[in-house]
Write a protein that holds these residues in place. Structure first.
Motif, PDB file in Angstrom:
ATOM      1  N   THR A  39       0.834  -1.194   0.000  1.00 35.09           N
ATOM      2  CA  THR A  39       0.000   0.000   0.000  1.00 35.09           C
ATOM      3  C   THR A  39       0.872   1.249   0.000  1.00 35.09           C
ATOM      4  O   THR A  39       1.740   1.404   0.851  1.00 35.09           O
ATOM      5  CB  THR A  39      -0.931   0.012   1.222  1.00 35.09           C
ATOM      6  N   ASP A  40       0.632   2.122  -0.953  1.00 32.62           N
ATOM      7  CA  ASP A  40       1.391   3.358  -1.104  1.00 32.62           C
ATOM      8  C   ASP A  40       0.537   4.512  -0.608  1.00 32.62           C
ATOM      9  O   ASP A  40      -0.561   4.728  -1.111  1.00 32.62           O
ATOM     10  CB  ASP A  40       1.749   3.563  -2.581  1.00 32.62           C
ATOM     11  N   PRO A  41       1.020   5.279   0.397  1.00 33.58           N
ATOM     12  CA  PRO A  41       0.231   6.393   0.903  1.00 33.58           C
ATOM     13  C   PRO A  41      -0.144   7.395  -0.181  1.00 33.58           C
ATOM     14  O   PRO A  41      -1.101   8.148  -0.034  1.00 33.58           O
ATOM     15  CB  PRO A  41       1.160   7.027   1.947  1.00 33.58           C
ATOM     16  N   ALA A  42       0.601   7.426  -1.277  1.00 29.61           N
ATOM     17  CA  ALA A  42       0.325   8.386  -2.347  1.00 29.61           C
ATOM     18  C   ALA A  42      -0.918   8.011  -3.144  1.00 29.61           C
ATOM     19  O   ALA A  42      -1.365   8.774  -3.990  1.00 29.61           O
ATOM     20  CB  ALA A  42       1.528   8.481  -3.279  1.00 29.61           C
ATOM     21  N   GLY A  43      -1.479   6.828  -2.902  1.00 28.88           N
ATOM     22  CA  GLY A  43      -2.711   6.450  -3.587  1.00 28.88           C
ATOM     23  C   GLY A  43      -2.571   5.324  -4.574  1.00 28.88           C
ATOM     24  O   GLY A  43      -3.181   5.364  -5.643  1.00 28.88           O
ATOM     25  N   SER A  44      -1.789   4.311  -4.271  1.00 27.08           N
ATOM     26  CA  SER A  44      -1.694   3.147  -5.140  1.00 27.08           C
ATOM     27  C   SER A  44      -1.544   1.892  -4.295  1.00 27.08           C
ATOM     28  O   SER A  44      -1.043   1.934  -3.179  1.00 27.08           O
ATOM     29  CB  SER A  44      -0.517   3.271  -6.118  1.00 27.08           C
ATOM     30  N   VAL A  45      -2.028   0.778  -4.841  1.00 29.65           N
ATOM     31  CA  VAL A  45      -1.924  -0.514  -4.179  1.00 29.65           C
ATOM     32  C   VAL A  45      -1.321  -1.494  -5.177  1.00 29.65           C
ATOM     33  O   VAL A  45      -1.786  -1.596  -6.310  1.00 29.65           O
ATOM     34  CB  VAL A  45      -3.305  -1.020  -3.719  1.00 29.65           C
ATOM     35  N   THR A  46      -0.273  -2.194  -4.765  1.00 30.65           N
ATOM     36  CA  THR A  46       0.349  -3.204  -5.617  1.00 30.65           C
ATOM     37  C   THR A  46      -0.233  -4.559  -5.276  1.00 30.65           C
ATOM     38  O   THR A  46      -0.153  -5.008  -4.132  1.00 30.65           O
ATOM     39  CB  THR A  46       1.872  -3.225  -5.449  1.00 30.65           C
ATOM     40  N   GLU A  57       2.113  -9.244 -10.956  1.00 36.68           N
ATOM     41  CA  GLU A  57       2.240  -8.051 -10.116  1.00 36.68           C
ATOM     42  C   GLU A  57       1.760  -6.815 -10.875  1.00 36.68           C
ATOM     43  O   GLU A  57       2.198  -6.536 -11.988  1.00 36.68           O
ATOM     44  CB  GLU A  57       3.693  -7.870  -9.681  1.00 36.68           C
ATOM     45  N   THR A  58       0.811  -6.106 -10.262  1.00 25.34           N
ATOM     46  CA  THR A  58       0.162  -4.969 -10.911  1.00 25.34           C
ATOM     47  C   THR A  58      -0.062  -3.862  -9.896  1.00 25.34           C
ATOM     48  O   THR A  58      -0.604  -4.108  -8.818  1.00 25.34           O
ATOM     49  CB  THR A  58      -1.204  -5.384 -11.497  1.00 25.34           C
ATOM     50  N   THR A  59       0.349  -2.641 -10.229  1.00 26.17           N
ATOM     51  CA  THR A  59       0.120  -1.500  -9.348  1.00 26.17           C
ATOM     52  C   THR A  59      -1.101  -0.731  -9.834  1.00 26.17           C
ATOM     53  O   THR A  59      -1.174  -0.331 -10.994  1.00 26.17           O
ATOM     54  CB  THR A  59       1.346  -0.576  -9.301  1.00 26.17           C
ATOM     55  N   GLU A 110      -7.793 -12.591  -2.083  1.00 23.61           N
ATOM     56  CA  GLU A 110      -8.690 -12.034  -1.069  1.00 23.61           C
ATOM     57  C   GLU A 110      -8.001 -10.905  -0.303  1.00 23.61           C
ATOM     58  O   GLU A 110      -8.602  -9.869   0.004  1.00 23.61           O
ATOM     59  CB  GLU A 110      -9.126 -13.128  -0.094  1.00 23.61           C
ATOM     60  N   VAL A 111      -6.752 -11.119   0.018  1.00 13.81           N
ATOM     61  CA  VAL A 111      -5.960 -10.125   0.750  1.00 13.81           C
ATOM     62  C   VAL A 111      -5.828  -8.846  -0.065  1.00 13.81           C
ATOM     63  O   VAL A 111      -5.989  -7.730   0.452  1.00 13.81           O
ATOM     64  CB  VAL A 111      -4.576 -10.714   1.086  1.00 13.81           C
ATOM     65  N   ASP A 112      -5.554  -8.995  -1.358  1.00 15.63           N
ATOM     66  CA  ASP A 112      -5.374  -7.818  -2.208  1.00 15.63           C
ATOM     67  C   ASP A 112      -6.660  -7.021  -2.371  1.00 15.63           C
ATOM     68  O   ASP A 112      -6.641  -5.787  -2.380  1.00 15.63           O
ATOM     69  CB  ASP A 112      -4.828  -8.229  -3.581  1.00 15.63           C
ATOM     70  N   LEU A 113      -7.807  -7.708  -2.503  1.00 13.76           N
ATOM     71  CA  LEU A 113      -9.063  -6.964  -2.605  1.00 13.76           C
ATOM     72  C   LEU A 113      -9.336  -6.213  -1.312  1.00 13.76           C
ATOM     73  O   LEU A 113      -9.797  -5.067  -1.336  1.00 13.76           O
ATOM     74  CB  LEU A 113     -10.229  -7.895  -2.928  1.00 13.76           C
ATOM     75  N   ALA A 119      -8.265   1.060   0.905  1.00 14.03           N
ATOM     76  CA  ALA A 119      -7.777   2.304   0.304  1.00 14.03           C
ATOM     77  C   ALA A 119      -8.930   3.222  -0.079  1.00 14.03           C
ATOM     78  O   ALA A 119      -8.875   4.438   0.145  1.00 14.03           O
ATOM     79  CB  ALA A 119      -6.910   1.998  -0.914  1.00 14.03           C
ATOM     80  N   VAL A 120     -10.002   2.663  -0.657  1.00 11.66           N
ATOM     81  CA  VAL A 120     -11.167   3.470  -1.021  1.00 11.66           C
ATOM     82  C   VAL A 120     -11.803   4.070   0.230  1.00 11.66           C
ATOM     83  O   VAL A 120     -12.288   5.208   0.218  1.00 11.66           O
ATOM     84  CB  VAL A 120     -12.195   2.619  -1.797  1.00 11.66           C
ATOM     85  N   LEU A 121     -11.778   3.320   1.330  1.00 15.13           N
ATOM     86  CA  LEU A 121     -12.378   3.780   2.578  1.00 15.13           C
ATOM     87  C   LEU A 121     -11.455   4.713   3.360  1.00 15.13           C
ATOM     88  O   LEU A 121     -11.853   5.228   4.420  1.00 15.13           O
ATOM     89  CB  LEU A 121     -12.755   2.580   3.447  1.00 15.13           C
ATOM     90  N   GLY A 122     -10.230   4.906   2.873  1.00 12.77           N
ATOM     91  CA  GLY A 122      -9.293   5.775   3.557  1.00 12.77           C
ATOM     92  C   GLY A 122      -8.784   5.196   4.863  1.00 12.77           C
ATOM     93  O   GLY A 122      -8.401   5.933   5.779  1.00 12.77           O
TER      94      GLY A 122
END
Length: 338
Positions: A39-46, A57-59, A110-113, A119-122
């Motif tokens: 999880t990237d605080p700048a707004g991305s999830v790998t 692997e996808t960001t 499941e973990v990635d979702l 992230a959407v929920l902040g």
């Protein structure tokens, strides 16, 4: 997970030290490096990170959507964390949830979702690993906010939980590659077979009902249980069991990984996790009355509408299990399991 992770198909092992730690049925926190790595605080999830080849692997770009996070219960917003129950002990279940290639980070579809939704929920995702049974205890007690663990929506579970669906629930039958047996959408061809299934799962409930129907017809179906998938697949390979009934993603993954080996297996049929009359659904699961199902569903629908959901499924080779929309408390596995 699984199912087994619905404990749900436990497949992947961990190191000896990690395995010893996971044998205890109590909750184990999985924080720090696990979340920081994905999880990237700048707004991305790998997603698919450390998946040991199970995913690409996808960001993905994803940030808080304030109109959705505003719906969260005040207590949850105050903590700033989403505590996620993951029924992945003792050994994990690829591709659903398991320890990654660094031998410490929890990974899986499941973990990635769950990370994407957080992230959407902040919120900061914090994972609590547990056995399948203790995962529900954690949700009941409030130690975990939500379960992301291949949990099937059932009418029985609706008495205690609320749901936000996100994936089709298909079960699969796995056999040795040289076996000629196929399910063929008819439980009667299980007569005379020895089948393994995860204890406490929806697939167990379905299998035991089939066993009872066959018994009334004067036919036998033997059901066997194993605590871990190493033992299960050894039994399948040696002929001690004929068939393993488990979650389709996990069994398909295992069949692909063993292709070309002496332990090769194949998927010999599929069946809806909700029975013959309803398409089963997998859902994020929270305590009934928590007020979490609606914001969870809205977060999932945001991911669907903006393309991250499809990319998540594609990365994990699960595009065939996509749903068009996340629903709050959709029809679940009926009480009579028919």
């Amino acid at each position: 997970m699984p199912t087994q992770l619905s404990r749900r198909g436990l497949i992947r092992g961990v190191t000896a030290a990690a395995a010893a730690a996971t044998l205890a049925p109590v909750l184990a926190a999985c924080g720090g490096d696990s979340e920081a790595a994905t999880t990237d605080p700048a707004g991305s999830v790998t997603i698919g990170l450390l998946s040991n080849g199970a995913a690409k692997e996808t960001t993905l770009k994803v940030s808080e959507v304030k109109s959705i996070s505003a719906q969260l219960p005040a207590a949850l917003k105050k903590t700033g964390k989403l505590v996620i129950a993951s029924g992945t002990l003792p050994a994990g279940s690829a591709p659903l949830g398991y320890v990654g290639s660094d031998q410490k980070t929890l990974t899986g579809c499941e973990v990635d979702l769950a990370r994407l939704v957080a992230a959407v929920l902040g919120l900061e995702p914090e994972f609590q690993q547990a056995t399948w049974e203790n995962m529900f205890i954690a949700i009941d007690s409030g130690k975990s906010d939500v379960g992301f663990a291949n949990i099937t929506v059932t009418e029985e579970r609706k008495k205690k939980y609320e749901f936000a669906s996100y994936r089709k629930d298909d079960l699969a039958f796995e056999v040795r590659k040289d076996s000629t047996w196929n399910f063929d959408d008819d439980y009667e061809n299980l007569a005379g077979r020895t089948v393994s299934v995860g204890s406490g799962t929806n697939q167990e409930k379905i299998l035991l009902e089939w066993k009872a129907k066959l018994a009334k017809e004067g036919k036998n179906l033997t059901v066997k249980y194993y605590q871990d998938n190493n033992s299960l697949y050894l039994a399948l390979s040696s002929g001690k069991i004929d068939v393993y009934l488990g979650p389709s993603p996990a069994l398909s993954y295992h069949a692909a990984k063993t292709a070309g080996t002496p332990q090769a297996t194949r998927v010999a049929g599929r069946f809806s996790g909700a029975g013959t009359t309803l398409q089963g659904l997998i859902a994020a699961t929270a305590k009934k009355g928590s007020g979490l199902a609606k914001p969870l569903a809205d977060a999932i629908n945001y991911l669907i509408d903006n393309g991250q959901y499809a990319k998540w499924l594609t990365a994990w080779n699960l595009s065939g299990e996509a749903v068009a929309k996340s629903e709050v408390d959709p029809p679940g596995l009926p009480l009579d399991n028919s």
